[in-house]
Design a protein around this motif. Structure first.
Motif: not given
Length: 330
Positions: A95-106, A188-201
């Motif tokens: 929560i308050d850590s600078r550590s991150n389990l995600l890769s730099k591209p993500i 897979e989650i990130v790709e789906m998030i970033t490719s969302r169609d705004p009209s389908q929100l």
């Protein structure tokens, strides 16, 4: 459901975790007058007794379900027992850590997200895949505050899982639409998030955008897509006045920027009018005055003599006057 006392293995896990924490970690316990509130209160007492670094503050919540508010965008409506205890403790450490389990591209992709995202994850304590999915989605939400994450134990809250038609766990739902069943990968989650169609929100996601003061974004997206988002209509007749008020800002901006597109709001609003309460009818009349065309003016003229409530009469007359003024300015 009776909360079991932590077994020896769980106690050891908590105590070992506690020794790795250098400073206090604060989270909140959100109660909502739900039947399961006491389960969370009792669990909180047991957990705090076995730690020295964890502080859990009480907060009355606006959501339907109780849970642990890890951050303002992460609500954990589950009791982290059995397989779920370890990923829960890991999340607290981050929560308050600078550590991150995600890769730099993500991380770089998440940093570009500019609109709210709603992720809802249903888990079950006996589920073998759930802990890893919990780790994945919490890491995403910890890094990106635009991700509003709600983790729910479907067994603890069966009425909620039934409402969302969840049949098994883990089940991850994006914006009340796309869903993953079973194990799912971060990419897979990130790709789906970033490719969302705004009209389908969903209406809920658009509501969050309004509440964050981004009405202009909705206007710009509808102009860009050259369409009125179906979920936006829902906000214009939402039961909550403040939601309708926020949506009306979009209506006014749209009427000024793209009158032809704004006029597309009128047919669905006219269709909704008769079935709504007086306050919502008043807001619909106002919106029609802002966005209407000749056909809208004709409808208002025919509807006006049939109106009984004085507030509606006044608003309809003002709407007609607004439309007449627009004609004279052309």
């Amino acid at each position: 459901m009776n909360i079991p006392i932590f077994d020896l293995k769980s106690k050891a896990l908590i105590q070992n975790w506690d020794q790795t924490i250098e400073k206090q970690i604060k989270i909140k316990l959100v109660t909502t007058d739900h039947a399961e509130d006491n389960q969370f209160i009792n669990f909180t007492g047991k957990l705090v007794n076995d730690t020295s670094r964890l502080v859990i503050e009480a907060q009355k919540g606006k959501n339907d379900l109780p849970g642990f508010l890890l951050k303002e965008n992460i609500l954990y409506s589950a009791l982290p027992l059995e397989k779920e205890l370890e990923p829960f403790l890991e999340a607290l450490s981050l929560i308050d850590s600078r550590s991150n389990l995600l890769s730099k591209p993500i991380r770089q992709t998440l940093d570009k997200i500019d609109i709210p995202i709603r992720l809802k994850l249903y888990i079950a304590l006996s589920c073998p895949h759930c802990p890893n999915v919990v780790r994945t989605v919490i890491s995403l939400a910890l890094h990106c505050s635009k991700i509003n994450l709600h983790i729910i134990d479907g067994s603890l809250f069966p009425e909620t899982s039934q409402k969302d038609a969840v049949m098994s766990a883990p089940c991850l739902i994006l914006d009340d639409g796309f869903r993953w069943i079973g194990a799912v990968h971060t990419q897979e989650i990130v790709e789906m998030i970033t490719s969302r169609d705004p009209s389908q929100l969903s209406a809920q996601t658009l509501k969050i955008i309004l509440e964050q003061g981004d009405a202009a974004w909705i206007t710009q997206q509808m102009i860009k897509e050259k369409k009125i988002f179906g979920a936006f209509i829902t906000l214009l007749h939402h039961e909550t006045w403040s939601v309708r008020l926020g949506a009306m800002v979009v209506v006014e901006e749209l009427a000024e920027t793209d009158p032809a597109l704004a006029a597309l709001l009128c047919p669905p609003l006219i269709k909704l009018f008769d079935g709504k309460d007086i306050p919502i009818q008043g807001d619909i009349l106002y919106a029609l005055g802002e966005t209407g065309d000749g056909k809208t003016e004709e409808w208002l003229a025919k509807k006006l003599p049939k109106l009984v409530h004085q507030d509606l009469i006044d608003t309809a007359e003002e709407a007609l006057g607004q439309l007449e003024s627009k004609k004279q300015m052309r």
